[in-house]
Design a protein around this motif. Structure first.
Motif, PDB file in Angstrom:
ATOM      1  N   THR A   1       0.821  -1.216   0.000  1.00  0.00           N
ATOM      2  CA  THR A   1       0.000   0.000   0.000  1.00  0.00           C
ATOM      3  C   THR A   1       0.851   1.261   0.000  1.00  0.00           C
ATOM      4  OG1 THR A   1      -1.779  -1.154   1.167  1.00  0.00           O
ATOM      5  CG2 THR A   1      -1.795   1.254   1.262  1.00  0.00           C
ATOM      6  N   THR A   2       1.924   1.255   0.764  1.00  0.00           N
ATOM      7  CA  THR A   2       2.760   2.452   0.909  1.00  0.00           C
ATOM      8  C   THR A   2       3.924   2.499  -0.054  1.00  0.00           C
ATOM      9  OG1 THR A   2       4.160   1.376   2.564  1.00  0.00           O
ATOM     10  CG2 THR A   2       2.214   2.588   3.372  1.00  0.00           C
ATOM     11  N   GLN A   3       4.253   1.329  -0.638  1.00  0.00           N
ATOM     12  CA  GLN A   3       5.453   1.224  -1.485  1.00  0.00           C
ATOM     13  C   GLN A   3       6.701   1.594  -0.701  1.00  0.00           C
ATOM     14  OE1 GLN A   3       5.572   0.034  -5.003  1.00  0.00           O
ATOM     15  NE2 GLN A   3       3.785  -0.792  -3.951  1.00  0.00           N
ATOM     16  N   LYS A   4       6.701   1.248   0.581  1.00  0.00           N
ATOM     17  CA  LYS A   4       7.856   1.461   1.452  1.00  0.00           C
ATOM     18  C   LYS A   4       8.122   0.195   2.259  1.00  0.00           C
ATOM     19  CE  LYS A   4       7.234   6.424   2.432  1.00  0.00           C
ATOM     20  NZ  LYS A   4       7.034   7.408   3.545  1.00  0.00           N
ATOM     21  N   PRO A   5       9.375  -0.047   2.661  1.00  0.00           N
ATOM     22  CA  PRO A   5       9.656  -1.181   3.552  1.00  0.00           C
ATOM     23  C   PRO A   5       9.133  -0.898   4.955  1.00  0.00           C
ATOM     24  CG  PRO A   5      11.648   0.087   3.163  1.00  0.00           C
ATOM     25  CD  PRO A   5      10.600   0.666   2.254  1.00  0.00           C
ATOM     26  N   LEU A   6       8.793  -1.972   5.662  1.00  0.00           N
ATOM     27  CA  LEU A   6       8.216  -1.835   6.997  1.00  0.00           C
ATOM     28  C   LEU A   6       9.115  -1.016   7.921  1.00  0.00           C
ATOM     29  CD1 LEU A   6       5.929  -2.621   8.975  1.00  0.00           C
ATOM     30  CD2 LEU A   6       7.313  -4.637   9.583  1.00  0.00           C
ATOM     31  N   ALA A   7      10.423  -1.198   7.828  1.00  0.00           N
ATOM     32  CA  ALA A   7      11.344  -0.469   8.709  1.00  0.00           C
ATOM     33  C   ALA A   7      11.146   1.039   8.576  1.00  0.00           C
ATOM     34  CB  ALA A   7      12.788  -0.843   8.387  1.00  0.00           C
ATOM     35  N   ASP A   8      10.987   1.529   7.338  1.00  0.00           N
ATOM     36  CA  ASP A   8      10.796   2.965   7.128  1.00  0.00           C
ATOM     37  C   ASP A   8       9.440   3.426   7.657  1.00  0.00           C
ATOM     38  OD1 ASP A   8      13.259   2.950   5.917  1.00  0.00           O
ATOM     39  OD2 ASP A   8      12.511   3.234   3.872  1.00  0.00           O
ATOM     40  N   ILE A   9       8.434   2.602   7.481  1.00  0.00           N
ATOM     41  CA  ILE A   9       7.087   2.957   7.930  1.00  0.00           C
ATOM     42  C   ILE A   9       7.051   3.077   9.450  1.00  0.00           C
ATOM     43  CG2 ILE A   9       4.680   2.205   7.982  1.00  0.00           C
ATOM     44  CD1 ILE A   9       5.408   0.631   5.344  1.00  0.00           C
ATOM     45  N   ILE A  10       7.670   2.122  10.136  1.00  0.00           N
ATOM     46  CA  ILE A  10       7.714   2.169  11.601  1.00  0.00           C
ATOM     47  C   ILE A  10       8.477   3.399  12.072  1.00  0.00           C
ATOM     48  CG2 ILE A  10       8.633   1.014  13.657  1.00  0.00           C
ATOM     49  CD1 ILE A  10       7.958  -1.656  12.285  1.00  0.00           C
ATOM     50  N   ASP A  11       9.575   3.713  11.408  1.00  0.00           N
ATOM     51  CA  ASP A  11      10.325   4.930  11.756  1.00  0.00           C
ATOM     52  C   ASP A  11       9.449   6.171  11.616  1.00  0.00           C
ATOM     53  OD1 ASP A  11      12.714   3.819  12.499  1.00  0.00           O
ATOM     54  OD2 ASP A  11      13.732   4.182  10.597  1.00  0.00           O
ATOM     55  N   ASP A  12       8.723   6.254  10.500  1.00  0.00           N
ATOM     56  CA  ASP A  12       7.936   7.454  10.209  1.00  0.00           C
ATOM     57  C   ASP A  12       6.725   7.599  11.131  1.00  0.00           C
ATOM     58  OD1 ASP A  12       9.682   8.036   8.169  1.00  0.00           O
ATOM     59  OD2 ASP A  12       8.394   7.266   6.574  1.00  0.00           O
ATOM     60  N   ILE A  13       6.066   6.486  11.441  1.00  0.00           N
ATOM     61  CA  ILE A  13       4.809   6.532  12.189  1.00  0.00           C
ATOM     62  C   ILE A  13       5.017   6.483  13.697  1.00  0.00           C
ATOM     63  CG2 ILE A  13       2.696   5.189  12.687  1.00  0.00           C
ATOM     64  CD1 ILE A  13       2.525   4.556   9.722  1.00  0.00           C
ATOM     65  N   VAL A  14       6.047   5.752  14.143  1.00  0.00           N
ATOM     66  CA  VAL A  14       6.209   5.497  15.576  1.00  0.00           C
ATOM     67  C   VAL A  14       7.518   6.064  16.134  1.00  0.00           C
ATOM     68  CG1 VAL A  14       6.345   3.708  17.360  1.00  0.00           C
ATOM     69  CG2 VAL A  14       4.762   3.431  15.437  1.00  0.00           C
ATOM     70  N   CYS A  15       8.643   5.626  15.614  1.00  0.00           N
ATOM     71  CA  CYS A  15       9.920   5.910  16.279  1.00  0.00           C
ATOM     72  C   CYS A  15      10.331   7.377  16.225  1.00  0.00           C
ATOM     73  CB  CYS A  15      11.015   5.027  15.688  1.00  0.00           C
ATOM     74  SG  CYS A  15      10.759   3.266  16.016  1.00  0.00           S
ATOM     75  N   LYS A  16      10.268   7.987  15.056  1.00  0.00           N
ATOM     76  CA  LYS A  16      10.683   9.394  14.950  1.00  0.00           C
ATOM     77  C   LYS A  16       9.745  10.332  15.712  1.00  0.00           C
ATOM     78  CE  LYS A  16      13.271   8.879  10.645  1.00  0.00           C
ATOM     79  NZ  LYS A  16      13.293   9.128   9.173  1.00  0.00           N
ATOM     80  N   PRO A  17       8.420  10.190  15.573  1.00  0.00           N
ATOM     81  CA  PRO A  17       7.528  11.083  16.331  1.00  0.00           C
ATOM     82  C   PRO A  17       7.695  10.971  17.842  1.00  0.00           C
ATOM     83  CG  PRO A  17       6.323  10.043  14.544  1.00  0.00           C
ATOM     84  CD  PRO A  17       7.659   9.369  14.610  1.00  0.00           C
ATOM     85  N   LEU A  18       8.043   9.777  18.329  1.00  0.00           N
ATOM     86  CA  LEU A  18       8.172   9.564  19.774  1.00  0.00           C
ATOM     87  C   LEU A  18       9.621   9.627  20.248  1.00  0.00           C
ATOM     88  CD1 LEU A  18       5.634   6.611  20.274  1.00  0.00           C
ATOM     89  CD2 LEU A  18       5.240   9.070  20.605  1.00  0.00           C
ATOM     90  N   ASN A  19      10.556   9.848  19.313  1.00  0.00           N
ATOM     91  CA  ASN A  19      11.982   9.932  19.661  1.00  0.00           C
ATOM     92  C   ASN A  19      12.475   8.652  20.342  1.00  0.00           C
ATOM     93  OD1 ASN A  19      14.422  11.346  19.608  1.00  0.00           O
ATOM     94  ND2 ASN A  19      14.133  12.113  21.704  1.00  0.00           N
ATOM     95  N   LEU A  20      12.108   7.507  19.750  1.00  0.00           N
ATOM     96  CA  LEU A  20      12.514   6.206  20.287  1.00  0.00           C
ATOM     97  C   LEU A  20      13.748   5.740  19.512  1.00  0.00           C
ATOM     98  CD1 LEU A  20       8.961   4.588  20.545  1.00  0.00           C
ATOM     99  CD2 LEU A  20      10.229   5.853  22.306  1.00  0.00           C
ATOM    100  N   ASN A  21      14.902   6.192  19.957  1.00  0.00           N
ATOM    101  CA  ASN A  21      16.115   6.034  19.161  1.00  0.00           C
ATOM    102  C   ASN A  21      16.746   4.648  19.226  1.00  0.00           C
ATOM    103  OD1 ASN A  21      16.068   8.773  18.313  1.00  0.00           O
ATOM    104  ND2 ASN A  21      16.913   9.401  20.290  1.00  0.00           N
ATOM    105  N   SER A  22      16.357   3.844  20.203  1.00  0.00           N
ATOM    106  CA  SER A  22      16.984   2.522  20.310  1.00  0.00           C
ATOM    107  C   SER A  22      16.322   1.483  19.420  1.00  0.00           C
ATOM    108  CB  SER A  22      16.931   2.030  21.761  1.00  0.00           C
ATOM    109  OG  SER A  22      15.649   1.515  22.087  1.00  0.00           O
ATOM    110  N   ILE A  23      15.127   1.775  18.926  1.00  0.00           N
ATOM    111  CA  ILE A  23      14.322   0.761  18.236  1.00  0.00           C
ATOM    112  C   ILE A  23      14.671   0.696  16.750  1.00  0.00           C
ATOM    113  CG2 ILE A  23      11.983   0.075  17.566  1.00  0.00           C
ATOM    114  CD1 ILE A  23      10.956   1.286  20.146  1.00  0.00           C
ATOM    115  N   GLU A  24      14.857  -0.534  16.269  1.00  0.00           N
ATOM    116  CA  GLU A  24      14.984  -0.753  14.836  1.00  0.00           C
ATOM    117  C   GLU A  24      14.394  -2.117  14.487  1.00  0.00           C
ATOM    118  OE1 GLU A  24      18.843  -1.330  13.067  1.00  0.00           O
ATOM    119  OE2 GLU A  24      19.683  -2.208  14.890  1.00  0.00           O
ATOM    120  N   LEU A  25      13.983  -2.262  13.230  1.00  0.00           N
ATOM    121  CA  LEU A  25      13.522  -3.552  12.732  1.00  0.00           C
ATOM    122  C   LEU A  25      14.751  -4.356  12.351  1.00  0.00           C
ATOM    123  CD1 LEU A  25      10.867  -5.105  12.042  1.00  0.00           C
ATOM    124  CD2 LEU A  25      11.239  -4.380   9.677  1.00  0.00           C
TER     125      LEU A  25
END
Length: 295
Positions: A132-156
Motif C-alpha cells: 500500500t505504501t510502497q515502502k519497507p516496513l522499517a521505514d514505515i515504523i520509523d515514520d509513524i512510531v519511532c521518529k515522532p516519539l523519539n525512540l532512538n533505540s528501536i529498529e527492525l
C-alpha cells in the motif's frame, strides 16, 4: 543455579519513571512487534488507504480479522519442523516453503468462526502495508512510531549483524528472518514509552483506539501465568491480572528470551511496564510487570 535477571522499565500517567536492571541493553521485542504493526495498519486505515472490513485481494478474510487472529489462518509456530530448523541454525525458509508447511492441512476455520494465533496473518498484514505504501516496513515504523516519539533505540532487525546488538549471547547465532512478520529490537525504556504513548492517545485517533481496544474474550486463568481473564483485540493482548486488574499490551517470546509490555489502567496512577528476561517462560516477565503495577 544463576539468578535470572529481569530488566524492567516503567512509566506512570503522572510522569514518574523507574527501572530495574539495565536501561541500555538491547532486547528482541518478539511479538510486541505485532502491536507496532497494528498501529501502522490502523494509521493507514485513518488515512483511507486501507479498510478494516473489506476482504483482501479476493481472500475470505479482512484486515480486522487478521489483526484479531480470527481469520482462520494457520501458524508455523505449531510445527516441530519449524522449531527444529531454528534450533539447528538453518537458513530461514523461503516464503513458499513456509506457506507449504503451514497450509498442508488448509485453513483452520472460516473467518470469525474461531480464534487462533497466527504469525502468518501478521506477515500478510506487513505485506499489505508495504504494498500500500510502497515502502519497507522499517521505514514505515520509523515514520509513524519511532521518529515522532523519539525512540532512538528501536529498529527492525533484518540481519544477523543487526541482531548482534541483542543483550544475550544466544542472539549471535539467531537469524531474525525466522520471525516472518519482522522483529523489532530496542531497550526496555523505549518499549514502555511506545506503549505508554499509544495508550495516552498520542498515536491514533480516539475512534481508532476504541476499535483497537475492542477485545474478544478467550478464556480464564493460564497455568504459571498471572492472567485470570484473557482476550485479544487488534494487535493487543487484553485481559485481567489477579493482582493488578486490567492489562493491555503484548507478551512475546523466542528461542532464548521473553518479554511482557503492558499498560495497567486500573492502577491508582496508571502505569506502563516493559519487562525482559532470558529463558522461554513468558509468565516470569508477566509476573514481574504485575508486581510493578501492584506497587
Amino acid at each position: 543455579m544463576a539468578v535470572q535477571t529481569v530488566h524492567s522499565y516503567w512509566i506512570t500517567a503522572s510522569g514518574c519513571e523507574g527501572s530495574s536492571g539495565s536501561t541500555e541493553a538491547c532486547f528482541p521485542y518478539w511479538s510486541f512487534t505485532k502491536t507496532v504493526i497494528a498501529i501502522c495498519a490502523l494509521k493507514l486505515v485513518e488515512s483511507g488507504k486501507l479498510d478494516l472490513d473489506a476482504t483482501l485481494n479476493g481472500e475470505p478474510y479482512t484486515l480486522r480479522q487478521l489483526l484479531k487472529h480470527t481469520s482462520g489462518l494457520p501458524d508455523y509456530g505449531q510445527f516441530t519442523e519449524y522449531h527444529s530448523a531454528v534450533a539447528a541454525k538453518k537458513m530461514p525458509w523461503t516464503r513458499r516453503k513456509l506457506l507449504d508447511v503451514a497450509f498442508a492441512n488448509g485453513m483452520l476455520f472460516e473467518p470469525t468462526q474461531g480464534w487462533s494465533y497466527s504469525n502468518i496473518g501478521y506477515m500478510f498484514i506487513v505485506e499489505l502495508i508495504e504494498t500500500t505504501t510502497q515502502k519497507p516496513l522499517a521505514d514505515i515504523i520509523d515514520d509513524i512510531v519511532c521518529k515522532p516519539l523519539n525512540l532512538n533505540s528501536i529498529e527492525l532487525s533484518e540481519t544477523r549483524k543487526q541482531f548482534r546488538r541483542v543483550h544475550w549471547e544466544a542472539a549471535t547465532e539467531y537469524d531474525p528472518k525466522w520471525v516472518y512478520h519482522g522483529c523489532l529490537i530496542g531497550n526496555a525504556p523505549d518499549a514502555a514509552r511506545l506503549l505508554h504513548a499509544l495508550m495516552a492517545g498520542d498515536l491514533l485517533q480516539p475512534e481508532t483506539m476504541r476499535q483497537m481496544l475492542d477485545a474478544q474474550y478467550l478464556g480464564g486463568a493460564i497455568p504459571n501465568r498471572p492472567w485470570t481473564e484473557c482476550g485479544y483485540a487488534l494487535g493487543l493482548m487484553s485481559g485481567v491480572l489477579k493482582g493488578a486488574g486490567k492489562a493491555v499490551g503484548h507478551s512475546g517470546g523466542g528461542p532464548f528470551s521473553v518479554n511482557a509490555v503492558y499498560h495497567f489502567p486500573d492502577a491508582r496512577d496508571p502505569i506502563t511496564v516493559a519487562s525482559f528476561t532470558d529463558g522461554t517462560a513468558e509468565g516470569v516477565v508477566e509476573f514481574a510487570a504485575e508486581r510493578f503495577a501492584e506497587s
